[in-house]
Design a protein around this motif. Structure first.
Motif, mmCIF file in Angstrom:
data_model
loop_
_atom_site.group_PDB
_atom_site.id
_atom_site.type_symbol
_atom_site.label_atom_id
_atom_site.label_comp_id
_atom_site.label_asym_id
_atom_site.label_seq_id
_atom_site.Cartn_x
_atom_site.Cartn_y
_atom_site.Cartn_z
ATOM 1 N N VAL A 98 5.717 15.381 9.074
ATOM 2 C CA VAL A 98 4.876 13.862 9.357
ATOM 3 C C VAL A 98 5.606 12.923 8.631
ATOM 4 O O VAL A 98 6.036 11.657 8.809
ATOM 5 C CB VAL A 98 3.551 13.903 9.302
ATOM 6 N N TRP A 99 6.136 13.494 7.314
ATOM 7 C CA TRP A 99 6.932 12.515 6.219
ATOM 8 C C TRP A 99 8.032 12.034 6.757
ATOM 9 O O TRP A 99 8.470 10.824 6.666
ATOM 10 C CB TRP A 99 6.889 13.392 4.973
ATOM 11 N N ARG A 100 8.687 13.064 7.243
ATOM 12 C CA ARG A 100 9.898 12.706 7.898
ATOM 13 C C ARG A 100 10.095 11.810 8.815
ATOM 14 O O ARG A 100 11.050 10.953 9.122
ATOM 15 C CB ARG A 100 10.819 13.931 8.315
ATOM 16 N N GLN A 101 9.023 11.640 9.649
ATOM 17 C CA GLN A 101 8.881 10.658 10.780
ATOM 18 C C GLN A 101 7.879 9.456 10.601
ATOM 19 O O GLN A 101 7.835 8.691 11.148
ATOM 20 C CB GLN A 101 8.609 11.499 12.061
ATOM 21 N N GLY A 102 7.360 9.509 9.451
ATOM 22 C CA GLY A 102 6.192 8.456 9.216
ATOM 23 C C GLY A 102 6.639 6.924 9.065
ATOM 24 O O GLY A 102 6.064 6.334 9.769
ATOM 25 N N GLN A 103 7.892 6.858 8.522
ATOM 26 C CA GLN A 103 8.431 5.481 8.528
ATOM 27 C C GLN A 103 8.580 4.839 10.013
ATOM 28 O O GLN A 103 8.163 3.737 10.223
ATOM 29 C CB GLN A 103 9.664 5.374 7.752
ATOM 30 N N GLY A 143 0.741 -1.120 0.030
ATOM 31 C CA GLY A 143 -0.067 -0.219 -0.079
ATOM 32 C C GLY A 143 0.794 1.172 0.086
ATOM 33 O O GLY A 143 2.112 1.344 -0.335
ATOM 34 N N THR A 144 0.122 2.489 0.336
ATOM 35 C CA THR A 144 0.774 3.669 0.413
ATOM 36 C C THR A 144 0.705 4.409 1.855
ATOM 37 O O THR A 144 -0.401 4.174 2.170
ATOM 38 C CB THR A 144 0.414 4.517 -0.768
ATOM 39 N N PHE A 145 1.705 5.102 1.955
ATOM 40 C CA PHE A 145 1.642 5.846 3.202
ATOM 41 C C PHE A 145 1.382 7.487 2.527
ATOM 42 O O PHE A 145 2.709 7.802 1.853
ATOM 43 C CB PHE A 145 2.717 5.928 3.914
ATOM 44 N N ARG A 146 0.424 8.353 2.722
ATOM 45 C CA ARG A 146 0.484 9.751 2.251
ATOM 46 C C ARG A 146 0.227 10.666 3.251
ATOM 47 O O ARG A 146 -0.220 10.320 4.276
ATOM 48 C CB ARG A 146 -0.716 9.820 0.954
ATOM 49 N N THR A 147 0.841 11.907 3.186
ATOM 50 C CA THR A 147 0.532 12.999 4.191
ATOM 51 C C THR A 147 0.930 14.090 3.265
ATOM 52 O O THR A 147 1.790 14.331 2.379
ATOM 53 C CB THR A 147 1.375 12.722 5.220
#
Length: 404
Positions: free
Chosen positions: A271-276, A262-266
């Motif tokens: 948030v993107w920098r800490q999402g993983q 799937g995908t992770f979107r923001t």
């Protein structure tokens, strides 16, 4: 005469040529990292206009126009196509089987190409010093793939000395002539998440003797989206959506492996920098009680396109100078766009260029039957020329000229 008025007249006088450029590119699309003929067409056209373009290391090109001692701004057009079989029925449909300009990149390219040629004509008639800024036109390859071309272009020095950068993206949800702008995030980050669950399989009559990976996958699918809203600000527009779940082959056997993709979107860069990290922590907590082993393969995509407020205001003013009724507020999209990489280095803004002719239903991007209204090309060229005028405040009202 302002630059926008001059370029507007130049577009009117060369509208058939410009239309021919677009149809040539639409008829001859090329996939990401393979845009060799497209690059050669761009280089040839720029040289014929008296310019001195520079080929990028693989595909793509740049060209500078105007006074070398003036501030430098950039305009970007992406040049690659998609792996789709065209079904438009146009008499200039793709001649390359399985390849199509279904995202409007042929229009983006021609807007920046015509802008460069129009500016070359302006310099020839009025001299380079009549321009308030130096302009760099960037023809970027490989926007449509995860290993996008923007990073490669930046590494090749295309942003050197650039103070701000601008782009458009065709928007078939807006009527031709309308332009959508938005300060802050206008697209989302888009990362790919693959989760592989492994464990003891067995008979469905004895799930307590297995890790029951199908059950574990179900927990991830149902719990992860909700937990993200408790760990992250829900106003960040963060969402995980699975597009593929694979595991098992029969009704009475629990498999030994299940895969989710799937995908992770923001919409928020932070948030993107800490999402993983956050996603990994939540997944481990969800899966732990099941006893399943888990492997997470996380592929970082692109950050959100976060439009600078000043650059966006300049686009908005350029639009209003041409047509005060054309300006629209663009919605925040959950799609990804690698123009965001440029904005990690310099301020800039991307606008949505209306490309719906007002007939029938509004189409969607990346569809084999999508048809863009060619009149949008002239609108985009004039808008970019109007942005240049903002740097000396001499944009003139009226004189809209004919559309393509």
């Amino acid at each position: 005469m302002s630059i926008s008025s001059f370029v507007s007249a130049w577009v009117q006088n060369n509208r058939e040529t410009i239309r021919g450029w677009r149809r040539h590119l639409h008829r001859n699309p090329e996939l990401s990292h393979m845009e060799t003929a497209t690059t050669e067409f761009i280089l040839t056209t720029l040289r014929e206009a008296g310019l001195d373009p520079r080929a990028l290391p693989s595909t793509g090109a740049t060209v500078d126009i105007g006074p070398k001692d003036a501030p430098l701004i950039a305009f970007r057009g992406d040049i690659d196509a998609l792996p789709l079989e065209e079904a438009t029925g146009l008499d200039f449909s793709s001649q390359n089987p399985g390849v199509m300009h279904a995202c409007g990149h042929d229009i983006h390219t021609v807007i920046v190409l015509a802008l460069a040629c129009g500016l070359a004509a302006f310099v020839e008639e009025h001299g380079a010093d009549a321009m308030p800024v130096q302009v760099r036109c960037i023809y970027q390859p490989a926007e449509e793939v995860m290993d996008g071309g923007a990073v490669e272009v930046i590494e090749a020095g295309a942003l050197r000395d650039v103070q701000s950068i601008y782009a458009v993206h065709c928007e078939p949800k807006l009527r031709t002539g309308e332009i959508g702008v938005r300060t802050g995030p206008i697209t989302s980050a888009s990362d790919v998440v693959e989760i592989i669950l492994r464990g003891h399989g067995g008979h469905t009559s004895r799930p307590h003797l297995t890790s029951d990976l199908v059950y574990a996958a179900g927990l991830i699918i149902t719990q992860l989206p909700g937990l993200l809203t408790r760990r992250l600000d829900p106003r960040s527009g963060t969402v995980v959506v699975f597009g593929a779940v694979n595991g098992g082959s029969t009704f009475n056997a629990i498999p030994q492996e299940v895969c989710l993709l799937g995908t992770f979107r923001t919409a928020q860069v932070g948030v993107w920098r800490q999402g993983q990290q956050i996603l990994t922590e939540l997944l481990e907590q969800i899966v732990a009680p099941t006893g399943a082993d888990m492997e997470i393969r996380y592929t970082k995509g692109v950050p959100p396109v976060t439009n600078d407020d000043v650059a966006t205001a300049m686009i908005a003013q350029a639009v209003k100078d041409r047509d005060p009724y054309a300006l629209r507020e663009a919605p925040q999209s959950t799609g990804g766009e690698d123009f965001s990489w440029y904005l990690e280095h310099v301020p800039g803004s991307m606008a949505r260029l209306g490309a719906w002719d007002g007939k029938g239903e509004k189409p969607d991007l990346h569809q084999p039957d999508i048809v863009f209204d060619e009149r949008a090309i002239g609108v985009g060229i004039r808008m970019f020329a109007g942005v240049i005028d903002q740097f000396h405040g001499k944009a003139e009202e009226g004189g809209r000229g004919g559309e393509l």
